[in-house]
Design a protein around this motif. Structure first.
Motif, PDB file in Angstrom:
ATOM      1  N   GLY A 140      24.783  -2.316   8.839  1.00 18.72           N
ATOM      2  CA  GLY A 140      23.487  -1.884   8.336  1.00 18.72           C
ATOM      3  C   GLY A 140      23.231  -0.395   8.356  1.00 18.72           C
ATOM      4  N   THR A 141      24.191   0.399   8.808  1.00 18.01           N
ATOM      5  CA  THR A 141      23.948   1.841   8.901  1.00 18.01           C
ATOM      6  C   THR A 141      24.239   2.566   7.595  1.00 18.01           C
ATOM      7  OG1 THR A 141      26.172   2.269   9.752  1.00 18.01           O
ATOM      8  CG2 THR A 141      24.417   1.862  11.379  1.00 18.01           C
ATOM      9  N   LYS A 142      25.059   1.995   6.738  1.00 19.13           N
ATOM     10  CA  LYS A 142      25.311   2.589   5.425  1.00 19.13           C
ATOM     11  C   LYS A 142      24.348   1.949   4.432  1.00 19.13           C
ATOM     12  CE  LYS A 142      30.184   3.195   6.431  1.00 19.13           C
ATOM     13  NZ  LYS A 142      30.284   2.350   7.637  1.00 19.13           N
ATOM     14  N   THR A 143      23.757   2.778   3.559  1.00 18.47           N
ATOM     15  CA  THR A 143      22.761   2.273   2.619  1.00 18.47           C
ATOM     16  C   THR A 143      22.944   2.915   1.250  1.00 18.47           C
ATOM     17  OG1 THR A 143      21.141   3.987   3.166  1.00 18.47           O
ATOM     18  CG2 THR A 143      21.044   1.940   4.460  1.00 18.47           C
ATOM     19  N   ALA A 144      22.357   2.269   0.253  1.00 17.54           N
ATOM     20  CA  ALA A 144      22.218   2.844  -1.088  1.00 17.54           C
ATOM     21  C   ALA A 144      20.795   2.556  -1.534  1.00 17.54           C
ATOM     22  CB  ALA A 144      23.224   2.232  -2.053  1.00 17.54           C
ATOM     23  N   LEU A 181      13.821 -19.038   6.075  1.00 17.60           N
ATOM     24  CA  LEU A 181      13.180 -17.800   6.525  1.00 17.60           C
ATOM     25  C   LEU A 181      14.247 -16.721   6.631  1.00 17.60           C
ATOM     26  CD1 LEU A 181      10.733 -19.084   9.283  1.00 17.60           C
ATOM     27  CD2 LEU A 181      10.151 -18.289   6.991  1.00 17.60           C
ATOM     28  N   PRO A 182      13.923 -15.494   6.231  1.00 18.24           N
ATOM     29  CA  PRO A 182      14.911 -14.421   6.338  1.00 18.24           C
ATOM     30  C   PRO A 182      15.161 -14.042   7.792  1.00 18.24           C
ATOM     31  CG  PRO A 182      12.793 -13.530   5.675  1.00 18.24           C
ATOM     32  CD  PRO A 182      12.646 -15.028   5.701  1.00 18.24           C
ATOM     33  N   THR A 183      16.270 -13.360   8.001  1.00 20.89           N
ATOM     34  CA  THR A 183      16.561 -12.814   9.330  1.00 20.89           C
ATOM     35  C   THR A 183      16.439 -11.297   9.263  1.00 20.89           C
ATOM     36  OG1 THR A 183      18.932 -12.652   8.895  1.00 20.89           O
ATOM     37  CG2 THR A 183      18.126 -14.715   9.892  1.00 20.89           C
ATOM     38  N   TYR A 184      16.316 -10.696  10.426  1.00 19.25           N
ATOM     39  CA  TYR A 184      16.152  -9.252  10.538  1.00 19.25           C
ATOM     40  C   TYR A 184      17.331  -8.696  11.328  1.00 19.25           C
ATOM     41  CZ  TYR A 184      11.533 -10.688   9.077  1.00 19.25           C
ATOM     42  OH  TYR A 184      10.503 -11.252   8.382  1.00 19.25           O
ATOM     43  N   PRO A 185      18.228  -7.955  10.660  1.00 20.82           N
ATOM     44  CA  PRO A 185      19.400  -7.409  11.348  1.00 20.82           C
ATOM     45  C   PRO A 185      19.002  -6.439  12.464  1.00 20.82           C
ATOM     46  CG  PRO A 185      19.565  -7.112   8.956  1.00 20.82           C
ATOM     47  CD  PRO A 185      18.181  -7.588   9.255  1.00 20.82           C
ATOM     48  N   PRO A 186      19.940  -6.122  13.351  1.00 24.23           N
ATOM     49  CA  PRO A 186      19.644  -5.185  14.447  1.00 24.23           C
ATOM     50  C   PRO A 186      19.123  -3.826  13.975  1.00 24.23           C
ATOM     51  CG  PRO A 186      21.706  -6.305  14.861  1.00 24.23           C
ATOM     52  CD  PRO A 186      21.282  -6.694  13.466  1.00 24.23           C
ATOM     53  N   THR A 187      19.443  -3.406  12.747  1.00 24.52           N
ATOM     54  CA  THR A 187      18.973  -2.117  12.235  1.00 24.52           C
ATOM     55  C   THR A 187      17.566  -2.193  11.644  1.00 24.52           C
ATOM     56  OG1 THR A 187      20.210  -2.649  10.222  1.00 24.52           O
ATOM     57  CG2 THR A 187      21.246  -1.123  11.781  1.00 24.52           C
ATOM     58  N   SER A 188      16.970  -3.396  11.604  1.00 22.90           N
ATOM     59  CA  SER A 188      15.629  -3.560  11.043  1.00 22.90           C
ATOM     60  C   SER A 188      14.578  -3.333  12.144  1.00 22.90           C
ATOM     61  CB  SER A 188      15.478  -4.984  10.507  1.00 22.90           C
ATOM     62  OG  SER A 188      14.124  -5.208  10.106  1.00 22.90           O
ATOM     63  N   PRO A 189      13.466  -2.684  11.764  1.00 21.11           N
ATOM     64  CA  PRO A 189      12.374  -2.544  12.739  1.00 21.11           C
ATOM     65  C   PRO A 189      11.774  -3.886  13.151  1.00 21.11           C
ATOM     66  CG  PRO A 189      11.796  -1.509  10.635  1.00 21.11           C
ATOM     67  CD  PRO A 189      13.177  -2.019  10.505  1.00 21.11           C
ATOM     68  N   PRO A 191       0.815  -1.217   0.000  1.00 19.70           N
ATOM     69  CA  PRO A 191       0.000   0.000   0.000  1.00 19.70           C
ATOM     70  C   PRO A 191       0.855   1.275   0.000  1.00 19.70           C
ATOM     71  CG  PRO A 191      -0.819  -1.574   1.622  1.00 19.70           C
ATOM     72  CD  PRO A 191       0.519  -2.076   1.148  1.00 19.70           C
ATOM     73  N   VAL A 192       0.225   2.379  -0.337  1.00 23.33           N
ATOM     74  CA  VAL A 192       0.902   3.680  -0.344  1.00 23.33           C
ATOM     75  C   VAL A 192       1.569   3.912   1.007  1.00 23.33           C
ATOM     76  CG1 VAL A 192       0.548   6.181  -0.519  1.00 23.33           C
ATOM     77  CG2 VAL A 192      -0.715   4.621  -2.029  1.00 23.33           C
ATOM     78  N   GLY A 193       2.836   4.261   0.992  1.00 28.31           N
ATOM     79  CA  GLY A 193       3.583   4.558   2.209  1.00 28.31           C
ATOM     80  C   GLY A 193       4.068   3.338   2.974  1.00 28.31           C
ATOM     81  N   ALA A 194       3.679   2.144   2.538  1.00 31.12           N
ATOM     82  CA  ALA A 194       4.054   0.931   3.271  1.00 31.12           C
ATOM     83  C   ALA A 194       5.529   0.583   3.049  1.00 31.12           C
ATOM     84  CB  ALA A 194       3.172  -0.237   2.863  1.00 31.12           C
ATOM     85  N   ILE A 195       6.048  -0.186   4.005  1.00 28.67           N
ATOM     86  CA  ILE A 195       7.468  -0.541   4.037  1.00 28.67           C
ATOM     87  C   ILE A 195       7.611  -2.060   4.060  1.00 28.67           C
ATOM     88  CG2 ILE A 195       9.568  -0.450   5.462  1.00 28.67           C
ATOM     89  CD1 ILE A 195       8.407   2.182   6.641  1.00 28.67           C
ATOM     90  N   GLY A 196       8.512  -2.561   3.249  1.00 31.04           N
ATOM     91  CA  GLY A 196       8.996  -3.934   3.384  1.00 31.04           C
ATOM     92  C   GLY A 196      10.261  -3.816   4.221  1.00 31.04           C
ATOM     93  N   PRO A 197      10.236  -4.242   5.479  1.00 30.24           N
ATOM     94  CA  PRO A 197      11.335  -3.942   6.398  1.00 30.24           C
ATOM     95  C   PRO A 197      12.646  -4.615   5.991  1.00 30.24           C
ATOM     96  CG  PRO A 197       9.880  -5.582   7.356  1.00 30.24           C
ATOM     97  CD  PRO A 197       9.228  -5.112   6.090  1.00 30.24           C
ATOM     98  N   GLU A 198      13.727  -4.053   6.482  1.00 27.18           N
ATOM     99  CA  GLU A 198      15.053  -4.602   6.219  1.00 27.18           C
ATOM    100  C   GLU A 198      15.105  -6.058   6.666  1.00 27.18           C
ATOM    101  OE1 GLU A 198      19.696  -3.967   7.609  1.00 27.18           O
ATOM    102  OE2 GLU A 198      18.165  -2.574   8.331  1.00 27.18           O
ATOM    103  N   HIS A 199      15.579  -6.907   5.753  1.00 28.15           N
ATOM    104  CA  HIS A 199      15.716  -8.330   6.036  1.00 28.15           C
ATOM    105  C   HIS A 199      16.819  -8.901   5.158  1.00 28.15           C
ATOM    106  CE1 HIS A 199      13.097  -8.266   2.513  1.00 28.15           C
ATOM    107  NE2 HIS A 199      13.431  -9.524   2.271  1.00 28.15           N
ATOM    108  N   THR A 200      17.302 -10.071   5.526  1.00 28.98           N
ATOM    109  CA  THR A 200      18.377 -10.719   4.786  1.00 28.98           C
ATOM    110  C   THR A 200      17.999 -12.149   4.451  1.00 28.98           C
ATOM    111  OG1 THR A 200      19.980  -9.412   6.045  1.00 28.98           O
ATOM    112  CG2 THR A 200      20.842 -11.292   4.807  1.00 28.98           C
TER     113      THR A 200
END
Length: 173
Positions: free
Chosen positions: A113-117, A158-166, A79-88
């Motif tokens: 995870g603090t640097k992004t592109a 199943l993916p994992t969620y790094p410490p920088t992921s919500p 949906p508009v404004g929705a996020i697919g959270p950071e995952h690996t």
């Protein structure tokens, strides 16, 4: 003989019918990732499965899904404004191919995870994210985004969620 009127056999008819997943037999599954939406409405999204179940859990009882042999294929509605959270995905590459809308796709550095592109993708744009690289996405358009998700394994981990992921520390209920 027209292209749809061919000399055939019952076995060939059965084979071709077993390989087709029609749009009108799909449904938007808002529940499979619903555990993420419990942390905020911005994480609400729907999976529309075609081949295999992706990395979203066990959908073995869904007889509409074509069996996966080497990869999974689904559509995702964001949906508009929705996020697919950071995952690996540590074991497989993942591909996003935009059918509708506008996505901002971000890759995160593996170390902390603090640097992004980030890049903006629109209609018929594609990105392939290698295994082991954290990724996230966000619908930055003014309509729902619909995109294909292809994952390079029959049954990905199943993916994992790094410490920088919500989603870090959030578990499926």
């Amino acid at each position: 003989m027209s292209p749809t009127e061919t000399d055939t056999t019952p076995a060939l008819n059965e084979l071709i019918d077993s390989c087709i997943a029609r749009r009108d037999t799909r449904h938007e599954d808002w529940d499979t990732l619903g555990f993420q939406a419990q942390t905020g409405e911005q994480f609400k999204r729907a999976q529309i499965r075609y081949i295999g179940s992706g990395a979203t859990g066990d959908h073995a009882t869904d007889n509409r899904i074509l069996p996966s042999e080497h990869f999974t294929f689904s559509n995702m509605r964001l949906p508009v404004g929705a996020i697919g959270p950071e995952h690996t995905h540590h074991d497989v590459e993942e591909v996003f191919f935009v059918l509708e809308g506008t996505l901002e796709v971000t890759v995160h550095d593996v170390d902390d995870g603090t640097k992004t592109a980030s890049r903006v993708l629109g209609y018929r744009d594609l990105i392939r994210v290698p295994a082991g690289v954290p990724r996230s996405l966000r619908n930055i358009g003014d309509t729902d985004a619909l995109f294909c998700v292809i994952i390079g394994a029959q049954r990905p981990e199943l993916p994992t969620y790094p410490p920088t992921s919500p989603m870090h520390g959030v578990h499926r209920s």
